[in-house]
Write a protein that holds these residues in place. Structure first.
Motif: not given
Length: 149
Positions: A18-43
Motif C-alpha cells: 500500500k505504501m509503494m502504491a501511494d508513493t507511485a500515485k504521488t510521483i505520478d501526480s507530481i509528474s503530471k503537474d510538472i509536465n503540464k507546467s512545462i508545456v503550458d509555460y515553455t513550449f
C-alpha cells in the motif's frame, strides 16, 4: 503473560505494498503537474522564415495539432499563430505496465516579418505537423543582370 511476536517484513507485506502504491500515485501526480507546467509555460513552436523575391514564407512546427484547432492571423508585419492541442499517448509493456500520458493546452507564436506583406493575399497549408504560410511582399524585389565594364 502474553508473548509479543517479532514481526518480519513478510508480516508487513500488505502495508508495504500500500505504501509503494501511494508513493507511485504521488510521483505520478507530481509528474503530471510538472509536465503540464512545462508545456503550458515553455513550449514555443519552432519556426523558419524564408524570403524570396516575391514573397515571405513562414513555417511553424505544430506537431500533434489538428488543422481545425489552428487560428492564423496575418498583418502587414507579422504572422500570429494560436493552436490548441490535446495529445494522448498510451504505452503498454506486457500485462503489468500501462502508461497513459495526456497533454493539452494552447501554444502561441508571433513571427515578425522581414518585409511588409499583403495579408489579404496570404495562403496557408498544414501538412505533417507543419503550418506553411506564404504571403506576397508589398514591394517586390526585382533583380537585373548588370554588365560590368
Amino acid at each position: 503473560m502474553k508473548r509479543r511476536r517479532n514481526r518480519t517484513i513478510l508480516d508487513r507485506k500488505g502495508f508495504i505494498e500500500k505504501m509503494m502504491a501511494d508513493t507511485a500515485k504521488t510521483i505520478d501526480s507530481i509528474s503530471k503537474d510538472i509536465n503540464k507546467s512545462i508545456v503550458d509555460y515553455t513550449f514555443v513552436p519552432g519556426k523558419d522564415i524564408l524570403e524570396t523575391d516575391e514573397s515571405v514564407i513562414v513555417h511553424v512546427d505544430l506537431p500533434g495539432v489538428d488543422k481545425k484547432d489552428i487560428d492564423l492571423d496575418v498583418t502587414e508585419t507579422r504572422v500570429r499563430v494560436k493552436a490548441g492541442f490535446d495529445i494522448e499517448q498510451e504505452i503498454n509493456r506486457g500485462s503489468h505496465l500501462t502508461l497513459h500520458d495526456r497533454k493539452s493546452g494552447v501554444v502561441r507564436r508571433t513571427v515578425r516579418l522581414p518585409k511588409k506583406v499583403i495579408p489579404q493575399e496570404a495562403e496557408a497549408k498544414f501538412e505533417n505537423g507543419v503550418l506553411t504560410v506564404e504571403i506576397p511582399k508589398q514591394e517586390k524585389t526585382e533583380s537585373f543582370k548588370v554588365k560590368i565594364k
